[in-house]
Design an enzyme around this catalytic site. Structure first.
Site, PDB file in Angstrom:
ATOM      1  N   HIS A 256      -6.342  43.159 -11.991  1.00  0.00           N
ATOM      2  CA  HIS A 256      -6.696  44.570 -12.004  1.00  0.00           C
ATOM      3  C   HIS A 256      -7.258  45.002 -10.649  1.00  0.00           C
ATOM      4  CE1 HIS A 256      -8.550  48.297 -13.014  1.00  0.00           C
ATOM      5  NE2 HIS A 256      -8.501  48.137 -14.306  1.00  0.00           N
ATOM      6  N   CYS A 257      -7.767  44.053  -9.861  1.00  0.00           N
ATOM      7  CA  CYS A 257      -8.583  44.460  -8.701  1.00  0.00           C
ATOM      8  C   CYS A 257      -7.863  44.384  -7.354  1.00  0.00           C
ATOM      9  CB  CYS A 257      -9.843  43.609  -8.660  1.00  0.00           C
ATOM     10  SG  CYS A 257     -10.898  43.890 -10.094  1.00  0.00           S
ATOM     11  N   ILE A 258      -7.424  43.175  -6.952  1.00  0.00           N
ATOM     12  CA  ILE A 258      -6.985  43.001  -5.554  1.00  0.00           C
ATOM     13  C   ILE A 258      -5.724  43.826  -5.226  1.00  0.00           C
ATOM     14  CG2 ILE A 258      -6.481  41.313  -3.731  1.00  0.00           C
ATOM     15  CD1 ILE A 258      -9.277  40.975  -4.929  1.00  0.00           C
ATOM     16  N   ASP A 261      -7.479  47.992  -5.917  1.00  0.00           N
ATOM     17  CA  ASP A 261      -8.644  48.610  -5.277  1.00  0.00           C
ATOM     18  C   ASP A 261      -8.415  49.000  -3.818  1.00  0.00           C
ATOM     19  OD1 ASP A 261      -9.694  48.038  -7.718  1.00  0.00           O
ATOM     20  OD2 ASP A 261     -11.145  46.558  -7.028  1.00  0.00           O
TER      21      ASP A 261
END
Ligand SMILES: NC(=O)c1ccc[n+]([C@@H]2O[C@H](COP(=O)([O-])OP(=O)(O)OC[C@H]3O[C@@H](n4cnc5c(N)ncnc54)[C@H](O)[C@@H]3O)[C@@H](O)[C@H]2O)c1
Length: 401
Positions: A256-258, A261
């Protein structure tokens, strides 16, 4: 004190069980199936044990709900909803928007609203506060703060308690209240001067990982072209005791992040006329790694994958979790199918995915290891197919990056 946590996923449920030690927690989620499971003591998140959840339910410290009226008297409200990208890869604040609507319409008395969802600088001040105020029927004046979440699902050495937590309030009173709240279940709180600094720090942390992963992915290609081992070279560089941090190559970045974001940071940078070339390029390098891997496998297998039975080993985005969001396995599978390969995948942690089920480890002509869970044995991978290509560096004896 009653706490409402909006979103009962990786972040929200994890926070809920830590906060339940000190507060009565209402876990609000729009997904009725998840809420029903949680109220039956069944956790869907790695790291949150059923026994812990059941204990807090029995003690009256935790309950999940889909009903907005259940959060009406909460004194602290934590937002922990997804912040993905839209189809055209732009920041998608629609989940935050709907969480704000729930808060605005239901919270009756002034509360402290803390955002833990990752988003670009200015989200708390320019989006969350005005959106809640828009939906608030009786004009209650809430306090607002940000405390970006740093949880790493599946990780055992760092958790909610011992990971330092950044925070900042929109007002000094909000900062003090935020400190009081988290100090009940976090060891180290780090106040910064504005919500925008906290929001930017979270994005920069993940952008730092994204660009370093892209750099090592590019270096893996350089090392291969030079006929040297990328892993031995990285180990050699790692002997320098300062000024170097080791990242390892892979089939790309997932989760979900790298992959997500940094795009929030790039978008806000470009809106302000600042360059984000590094971030954009890093994303390109990481995305094309899946194609590079498939090219290497094709070269090793007579220049064509058409009709070949290929098994992708590990489709979760990282080891020992069932999370497949943005997984690079999906890109690898797409490239293989475009080239006519007959693709199946093995991942008993994920089980079923995209309408398909985990296949046995043996029986394919080619295996490509994208993610290696701890309980998958190297010997079984090597015995499963005559040709194995490893993108993880964890399968000695296989071909690889
Ligand atoms: N997962 C991680 O490792 C991690 C780490 C740090 C930060 N974050 C950030 O935390 C935020 C949440 O991520 P997550 O991984 O917990 O997501 P998740 O998908 O695991 O959980 C989100 C939950 O929110 C629910 N939800 C969606 N919209 C809602 C609404 N309007 N009202 C109530 N519930 C709603 C969903 O049903 C889901 O259960 C994101 O901004 C993410 O970037 C995630």
């Amino acid at each position: 004190m009653k706490i409402a946590i909006i979103g009962q996923g990786y972040v929200g449920l994890t926070i809920s069980v830590f906060a339940a030690e000190s507060f009565r927690v209402i876990g609000f989620d729009s997904n009725a199936r998840i809420v029903s499971q949680l109220n039956n003591g069944i956790s869907h998140i790695e790291g949150v044990e059923n026994s812990t959840l059941q204990k807090w339910i029995n003690d009256g410290q935790y309950r999940a709900t889909t009903s907005g009226s259940d959060i009406a008297d909460a004194e602290v409200v934590v937002i922990a909803v997804p912040t993905p990208l839209t189809r055209d890869r732009q920041p998608d604040l629609s989940f935050i928007q709907s969480a704000c609507k729930t808060i605005g319409e239901n919270i009756e008395k002034p509360a402290l609203v803390i955002n833990e969802s990752t988003s670009f600088p200015g989200t708390l001040r320019k989006f969350i506060k005005p959106t809640i105020e828009k939906y608030s029927r009786n004009g209650v004046a809430h306090l607002y703060a940000i405390s970006p979440e740093r949880v790493d699902p599946g990780r055992e050495d760092f958790n909610q308690k011992n990971t330092p937590r950044l925070y900042a309030g929109l007002t000094p009173e909000a900062s003090v209240r935020t400190h009081d709240f988290y100090s009940k279940f976090c060891d180290q709180l780090v106040e910064v001067s504005s919500p925008e600094v906290a929001e930017a720090a979270k994005l920069f942390e993940n952008t730092f990982r994204q660009v370093n992963i892209a750099l090592v992915n590019e270096f893996a290609q350089i090392a291969h072209s030079l006929g040297i081992s990328v892993y031995e070279t990285l180990d050699a560089a790692s002997t320098k005791p300062y000024g170097f941090m080791k990242f390892t190559p892979s089939a790309g970045v997932g989760g979900h992040c790298i992959p997500v974001d940094p795009t929030y940071l790039a978008t806000v940078a470009e809106e302000h006329g600042a360059p984000a070339t590094f971030i954009r390029r890093a994303n390109e390098v990481n995305v094309q790694m899946s194609n590079y891997v498939v090219n290497r496998v094709q070269e090793d297998n007579g220049g064509s994958l058409s009709g070949k039975r290929v098994l992708v080993v590990g489709v979760a985005y990282k080891p020992n979790v069932a999370d497949v969001r943005e997984t690079s396995a999906e890109l690898v599978i797409d490239h293989l199918r475009e080239r006519g390969a007959v693709v199946s995948w093995h991942d008993d942690v994920v089980g079923t995915w995209n309408g398909e089920s985990s296949a046995p480890l043996s029986g394919a002509e080619i295996a490509i290891v994208v993610t290696k869970h701890d309980d998958v044995k190297v010997r079984d991978i090597l015995d499963g197919a005559p040709y194995v290509f490893d993108t993880t560096g964890k399968v000695p004896g296989a071909k690889g990056l």
